[in-house]
Design an enzyme around this catalytic site. Sequence first.
Site, PDB file in Angstrom:
ATOM      1  N   ASP A  77       0.866  -1.176   0.000  1.00 60.99           N
ATOM      2  CA  ASP A  77       0.000   0.000   0.000  1.00 60.99           C
ATOM      3  C   ASP A  77       0.901   1.224   0.000  1.00 60.99           C
ATOM      4  OD1 ASP A  77      -2.224   1.910   0.556  1.00 60.99           O
ATOM      5  OD2 ASP A  77      -3.336   0.082   0.961  1.00 60.99           O
ATOM      6  N   GLU A  91      -9.398   3.974  -5.314  1.00 59.69           N
ATOM      7  CA  GLU A  91      -9.075   5.333  -4.866  1.00 59.69           C
ATOM      8  C   GLU A  91      -7.879   5.921  -5.611  1.00 59.69           C
ATOM      9  OE1 GLU A  91     -10.759   4.970  -0.299  1.00 59.69           O
ATOM     10  OE2 GLU A  91      -8.639   4.547  -0.663  1.00 59.69           O
ATOM     11  N   HIS A 150      -2.262   4.238  -4.518  1.00 62.41           N
ATOM     12  CA  HIS A 150      -1.779   3.745  -3.224  1.00 62.41           C
ATOM     13  C   HIS A 150      -0.359   3.197  -3.331  1.00 62.41           C
ATOM     14  CE1 HIS A 150      -5.342   4.272  -0.769  1.00 62.41           C
ATOM     15  NE2 HIS A 150      -6.101   3.711  -1.690  1.00 62.41           N
TER      16      HIS A 150
END
Length: 761
Positions: free
Chosen positions: A194, A326, A271
Site C-alpha cells: 500500500d 481510490e 496507493h
Amino acid sequence: MKAYQFILPILYILVASCNKKAPVITGIIPQPNQIAYHDGAFKISENTVIVIDATQEAKKLAEEINSFLESNFNLNLKVTNTGQSNAISLVRSEEDNPVGSYSLTVDKTGVLIQGATYQGIFYGVASLKQLLSPRASIKEPLLNYITINDAPAFGWRGMMLDVSRHFMPKDSVKKVIDILAMHKMNKFHWHLVDGIGWRIQIDAYPELTNKGAWRKVKKNKKPWEDFEVTEKDASGTVYGGYYTKDDIREIVAYAKDRYIDVIPEIEMPGHSEAALQCYPEFSCDSKNITGVYCAGNDGSFQFLQNIISEVVALFPYEYLHIGGDEVGKESWLNCDKCTLRMQEENLQNGEELQSYFVKRMEKFIHSKNRKLIGWDEILEGGLPERATVMSWRGIAGGIEAANTGHDVVMSPGDPLYFDHGQGKSEFEPPSWGGYNNLLKVYDFNPIPTDILADKRHHILGGQANLWTEQIETLSHAQYMMLPRLSALSEALWTRSENKDKEYFIKKLDHQLDRFQELGYNFAGSAMTPNYEVNYDKENKVFTLQLFNELDQYDIRYTLDGSEPTRDAERYTEPITYTSSIDLRAQTFRKGEPIGFPLIKMFSTGLLEQASVRYTNAYNETYSGGGDRALINNKFATVRGDDPNWQGIPKEDFEVVVELGNAKELSFVGLNYYQDIGATSVMLPTQVTISVSGDGETFTTVLDQSLETEEKREPIIKRIEASFEKQAVSHIKISAKNRETLPEWHVREGDAWIFMDEISIK
C-alpha cells in the site's frame, strides 16, 4: 438424491444414550447444512485407533486429531492403515461432490469422516473437534451418534489482512490463518503493498524493501501523513518490516496445510507512495510524487510486470489482486506522457485511462496463468473481460459486475469491514469508519435480490477486510476478528434456509470458551450493556431498560455509582426512578465480567420542564436532535458521526438551562468530544459552569482551563462541577472555542466544539 443435495431442514434430535450418559452438545460453527443426532454415544479411548490411507495429507490430518486429543483429553491414538472398528476413520470417497464437502458419522463402530478431497476431510475433522470442545463443557471424549452431510454454500470464504499500515510478524500471520481455518474459511487475502509500506521481497528491485518497507515516525502525525520512506538503520524513530521470500513460502505452505489459498495484493495504479519514493522515475513527476504510477510511461508497466513475475512464483493460486481503488487522477491529467497516451489510445478521461492501465496489466497477469481481481473501482472506464470484482463500496459494484457476466466477491464495508467498531461503548479500542455489530455480520447475504437469476452463480462468496490504520498488534487484530468471524463463517458456509440466529447465539457461548482455551483475544462488545430511557408524563416516572445485543447473560447494576460485582442487583425488569441515578451496569458470564461497563448518570427534572437557550446557534448538520438534545437522556458515543453530538464551529458554546422551578442541586456535568485524527472537533480551552436561583444573579461553580490534548484517537472529556447544595433554577454553561485549528493539526480551518447531555443531581 445425492448425500450432498441439502434440501432438508436442520434436525435437532437430542436423545439420551441407552448405555452412556448423553454428551453435552456444544454445536458447530459454521452450522452444518444437514445434521441429525441419534440414540447412543461413542467414547474415544486409548484403544481407539485412527485409520488413514498411506498419504502425507492423511498423515497430517491424523496428527491434527492426535494433537487435539492430547491437549484436551491426554490421549494419543495409534495410527494405522488397516480398517477396523473402534476407530476414527478418514476415508477418501469416490463421489463427485462439491469442493469442501464431507460427511461425518458417529455410531457404535466409531467415527467415519469421508470426503471426495482431503480438504473436505479437513473440514470434517474441524467439526469433530468442535463436537469435542470446549474443555469447559466437554470433560470426556464422548460423542453422540450423529450423521452430518455438509458442504459450503459459497466457494469464496475469506478475510483480508492489511500488513502495510502496521506490519505483522510471520508468527502472528500464522495465528490469523489458524483462526480462519478454525472457521472453515478458505481464502486469505494478504494486503502486502500500500502507500505507506512495501512488505514483500522483490529481487529485481531491492530498494522496495531496503527503504519502502521502512518509514520515518513523525511526531503528532499518523503514518500516512507526510509519509516518507527511510532505511531500517536511519537516525530517528523508524517503523517497518517485510517478508523475505522464504517467509512467504513458509506462510503459503502453512496456509496450504489448512486448505487456505493465499491471495497476494500488489496495489496499482494508486496507493503506491512507498514504491514510487523508492523508484520515482515511474511517477508522473519525480519531484512531486502522488502515489500513482505514470500511465504514460511504458517503464511503469515493465516495473510492475517484473514484480508480478516474482510474485506469482511465490503464490501458486488462481488469483492475483491488483487493488485499483481510490486512484487520484489529477497527476495523470497534468502529465504530458499520460496526455499523449490518452491521445494515442483515444481515451476521453481519467477513468478510461485507468481502464487502459488495468486492462494492460490484466493481459500480462493472464499470460502468467492467473486471474486479475480488484476492488470495484476497476469498473470505472470499462472492466477487463476476464476480471473479477471485489465489491467494497456497498454492493452496487458487485451487482453491476455480476449482471454483466463477471465473477464477484462481495465485501461491502457495511457490514464486512472488521476495522469498523463493533460496540458503542466509549471503552472500545480504536476502530475506523462505521459500526458493524456481530448480528449485522451474521445477517449478511452475499447474493442481493437485484442480481439476475441466471447471473447469481457469478457471486463467488464473501470476504471480511481488516485494515490496520488503528490496529498495531495481533491481540487487537484478534479482538476485531472475533467473534465476528464466527458470524461471517456461518453466513458464507451455511445455506440461508439452514441458518438459525437464535441457535447461533446459544452456540456462541461455547465458542467463546474455545477462544479462551486457545488464548485468543475476543470482543465482548455484543454483551456490553446498552440502555433506553422512557418517561411517563402522567405519573412523572422515568423507566430505564437495560439490554445487550445478544440478549444473553446476567446484567448486574448499581444506582449509586459503585462498581457492580457478581453479587450486585440482577437486572430482571425495567428500572423506575423519580430522582437522578448514577448507573453502573456490567454483564457477567459464568460469574466473570464480559464486555465493557455502562456508566451513565440519568437526571430527572430536565426532560419535561426544562428548556435550553443558546447564545450562539448550533450547526444544523450537527444538531444532536435540536434544542432539547442536551437534556434528552441520550448520551453520544465515542464517534464523531453519532447523531447525539451537538456541534458549533469557531464560535463559543454557551447555553442557559431554565429548569422551570428551582431544585435543590449540588452537581452539574456534561461531555465534550475530540477527534484530531479524523475531524476538526477539539476540546474547548476553558469551561465555566454557573448556577442561579432567580435567573439574574449567577454564581460560578466551575471555571476550568483545559490543556490541549494532542491525542489522535477519539476521546470523551467529562466535565463535572460539585458544589454546596442550593436552590437552582438556571444553569449557565460556557465553553471557549479555540476558533482555528493549530498548525500541527492534520486539517486546516475552523475548530469545532461537540457537546452532549447535561446531567444534574
